[in-house]
Design an enzyme around this catalytic site. Structure first.
Site, PDB file in Angstrom:
ATOM      1  N   LYS A  15       0.862  -1.609  -0.263  1.00 52.71           N
ATOM      2  CA  LYS A  15       0.048  -0.168   0.362  1.00 52.71           C
ATOM      3  C   LYS A  15       1.168   1.336   0.298  1.00 52.71           C
ATOM      4  O   LYS A  15       1.668   1.750   0.829  1.00 52.71           O
ATOM      5  CB  LYS A  15      -0.977   0.405   1.048  1.00 52.71           C
ATOM      6  N   HIS A  51      -6.043  18.646  -4.530  1.00 59.36           N
ATOM      7  CA  HIS A  51      -5.841  18.672  -6.068  1.00 59.36           C
ATOM      8  C   HIS A  51      -4.458  18.279  -6.892  1.00 59.36           C
ATOM      9  O   HIS A  51      -4.041  18.961  -7.281  1.00 59.36           O
ATOM     10  CB  HIS A  51      -7.066  19.269  -6.913  1.00 59.36           C
ATOM     11  N   LYS A 109      -7.459   6.924  -1.073  1.00 60.11           N
ATOM     12  CA  LYS A 109      -8.430   7.884  -0.404  1.00 60.11           C
ATOM     13  C   LYS A 109      -9.676   9.469  -1.238  1.00 60.11           C
ATOM     14  O   LYS A 109      -9.929  10.288  -0.763  1.00 60.11           O
ATOM     15  CB  LYS A 109      -8.720   8.603   0.597  1.00 60.11           C
ATOM     16  N   ILE A 137     -16.761  14.985  -6.087  1.00 52.92           N
ATOM     17  CA  ILE A 137     -17.406  14.285  -7.249  1.00 52.92           C
ATOM     18  C   ILE A 137     -16.477  13.673  -8.507  1.00 52.92           C
ATOM     19  O   ILE A 137     -15.267  14.182  -8.547  1.00 52.92           O
ATOM     20  CB  ILE A 137     -18.051  15.677  -8.409  1.00 52.92           C
ATOM     21  N   GLY A 138     -17.305  13.177  -9.310  1.00 57.48           N
ATOM     22  CA  GLY A 138     -17.056  12.019 -10.060  1.00 57.48           C
ATOM     23  C   GLY A 138     -16.453  12.730 -11.410  1.00 57.48           C
ATOM     24  O   GLY A 138     -14.835  12.285 -11.463  1.00 57.48           O
ATOM     25  N   ASN A 139     -16.050  14.017 -12.020  1.00 58.46           N
ATOM     26  CA  ASN A 139     -15.062  14.506 -13.104  1.00 58.46           C
ATOM     27  C   ASN A 139     -14.271  15.015 -12.348  1.00 58.46           C
ATOM     28  O   ASN A 139     -12.986  14.676 -13.037  1.00 58.46           O
ATOM     29  CB  ASN A 139     -16.550  16.128 -13.467  1.00 58.46           C
ATOM     30  N   GLY A 157       2.096  -1.424   8.679  1.00 60.96           N
ATOM     31  CA  GLY A 157       2.288   0.079   8.818  1.00 60.96           C
ATOM     32  C   GLY A 157       3.606   0.255  10.011  1.00 60.96           C
ATOM     33  O   GLY A 157       4.571  -1.181   9.746  1.00 60.96           O
TER      34      GLY A 157
HETATM   35  P1  BMP Z   1      -0.610   2.048  10.929  1.00 59.45           P
HETATM   36  O1  BMP Z   1      -0.281   0.434  11.173  1.00 59.45           O
HETATM   37  O2  BMP Z   1       1.164   2.282  10.697  1.00 59.45           O
HETATM   38  O3  BMP Z   1      -1.417   2.469  11.628  1.00 59.45           O
HETATM   39  O4  BMP Z   1      -0.600   2.239   9.215  1.00 59.45           O
HETATM   40  C1  BMP Z   1      -2.053   2.089   8.723  1.00 59.45           C
HETATM   41  C2  BMP Z   1      -2.501   2.561   7.706  1.00 59.45           C
HETATM   42  O5  BMP Z   1      -4.041   2.297   6.643  1.00 59.45           O
HETATM   43  C3  BMP Z   1      -2.321   4.035   7.050  1.00 59.45           C
HETATM   44  O6  BMP Z   1      -1.431   4.151   5.575  1.00 59.45           O
HETATM   45  C4  BMP Z   1      -2.988   4.771   7.229  1.00 59.45           C
HETATM   46  O7  BMP Z   1      -3.606   5.466   6.098  1.00 59.45           O
HETATM   47  C5  BMP Z   1      -3.590   3.288   6.613  1.00 59.45           C
HETATM   48  N1  BMP Z   1      -6.048   3.507   7.294  1.00 59.45           N
HETATM   49  C6  BMP Z   1      -6.305   3.246   8.430  1.00 59.45           C
HETATM   50  O8  BMP Z   1      -4.902   3.859   9.593  1.00 59.45           O
HETATM   51  N2  BMP Z   1      -7.403   2.698   8.728  1.00 59.45           N
HETATM   52  C7  BMP Z   1      -7.922   3.592   8.142  1.00 59.45           C
HETATM   53  O9  BMP Z   1      -9.676   3.329   8.660  1.00 59.45           O
HETATM   54  C8  BMP Z   1      -7.938   3.579   6.846  1.00 59.45           C
HETATM   55  C9  BMP Z   1      -6.499   3.770   6.810  1.00 59.45           C
HETATM   56  O10 BMP Z   1      -6.752   3.537   5.280  1.00 59.45           O
END
Ligand code: BMP
Length: 301
Positions: free
Chosen positions: A59, A84, A115, A119-121, A266
């Site tokens: 990821k 953006h 994430k 909007i779609g466009n 992570g």
């Molecule tokens: P860590 O294991 O270091 O806490 O990282 C978690 C990862 O998952 C981060 O990249 C975070 O953006 C992502 N994440 C999260 O922790 N909770 C969510 O609900 C959604 C996520 O994408």
């Protein structure tokens, strides 16, 4: 009813990415996705070199690809989201090229945790254009359901012709998340309307199945034509959370009790003082054993 990752591949006739992912999971015996939240290109590549054999999915976050100095330990920073930023044109392709090489060497897929939430466009532009051109290299990306179906339609216009797939964020791991109850239910319905592009959810638990509300997910079998791959962040073996609201559960809890398919980890793997290879092995084993335990409980039912 399909229970193993390999059996479930047939439940995604429209999504090659889902079939590829399930195949990799089964072949490499790993349901671990490592979240590379690092700010330097060299750090990102170093971590991937180490965790590559133990993961099904990487990821990726947007990174500062210009800086090549610094060690990983003690220098972790989250990339900052900028409105953006994706459509600004001066991107260094080097990181993407190296990612592709590592991906072929270790056989994993790439999930850009973008994430999307507009909007779609607008999301069409953010996904296809700007510095990052996410659709060109990320097999999977994700979106918040908050704007309504248009966000999926927009992303689909770009991603589907390229064979890409989408996850919907239907729950979040952070304390106080608003993504609960009817919001989550609506997100599931939205995903069902776009099965040709949406392969699953970012969520803390299995959200579909014959008994998805059960406290014990060993009771919950996949309904083949309503199958989604659930990926769960907020997974940690050593900590309960961080100071900014993150909440951790064990891989066993997430996969066995909550029926999730992929654990996203992570800092548990590359945080300060951690041995990256040892931790990757530990999470891979823990996630895989929880899956085997779930299968065994299901077959004894
Ligand atoms: P860590 O294991 O270091 O806490 O990282 C978690 C990862 O998952 C981060 O990249 C975070 O953006 C992502 N994440 C999260 O922790 N909770 C969510 O609900 C959604 C996520 O994408």
């Amino acid at each position: 009813m399909s229970r193993t990752y390999a059996q479930r591949a047939k439940n995604f006739p429209q999504n090659e990415v889902a079939r590829m992912l399930l195949k990799i999971i089964e072949q490499k015996r790993t349901n671990l996705c490592v979240a590379i939240d690092l700010t330097k290109k060299r750090q990102v590549l170093e971590v991937i070199e180490k965790v590559g054999p133990y993961v099904c999915l990487i990821k990726e976050e947007r990174t500062n690809s210009k800086d090549s100095s610094g060690s990983i330990k003690g220098k972790l920073r989250f990339s900052k989201a900028k409105t953006h930023i994706d459509i600004i044109e001066d991107f260094d392709q080097g990181l993407i090229d190296e990612l592709r090489i590592l991906q072929e060497r270790f056989n994993f897929l790439i999930f850009e945790d973008r994430k999307f939430a507009d909007i779609g466009n607008t999301v069409k532009l953010q996904y296809s254009s700007g510095i990052y051109k996410i659709a060109e290299w990320a097999h999977i990306t994700n979106a918040h359901p908050i704007p309504g179906d248009g966000i999926i339609k927009g992303l689909k216009e770009v991603g589907k012709p390229l064979g890409r797939s989408l996850l919907i964020l239907s729950e979040m791991s952070s304390a106080g998340s608003l993504a609960t109850g009817s919001y989550t239910e609506a997100a599931i319905e939205m995903a069902r309307r776009h099965r040709d592009f949406v392969i699953g959810f970012v969520a803390g638990r299995k959200l579909t199945g014959n008994n998805y509300d059960s406290k014990n997910q060993a009771d919950n079998d996949v309904i083949d034509n309503d199958d989604f791959i659930v990926m769960s962040p907020g997974v940690g073996l050593s900590d309960a959370g961080d100071k900014l609201g993150q909440q951790y559960r064990s891989p066993r809890d997430v996969v066995l009790k909550s029926g999730s398919d992929v654990i996203i980890v992570g800092r548990g793997i590359y945080g300060e003082g951690r041995d990256i290879i040892e931790e990757a092995k530990r999470y891979q084993e823990s996630g895989w054993n929880a899956y085997l335990e779930r299968l065994e409980l299901q077959s004894n039912k």
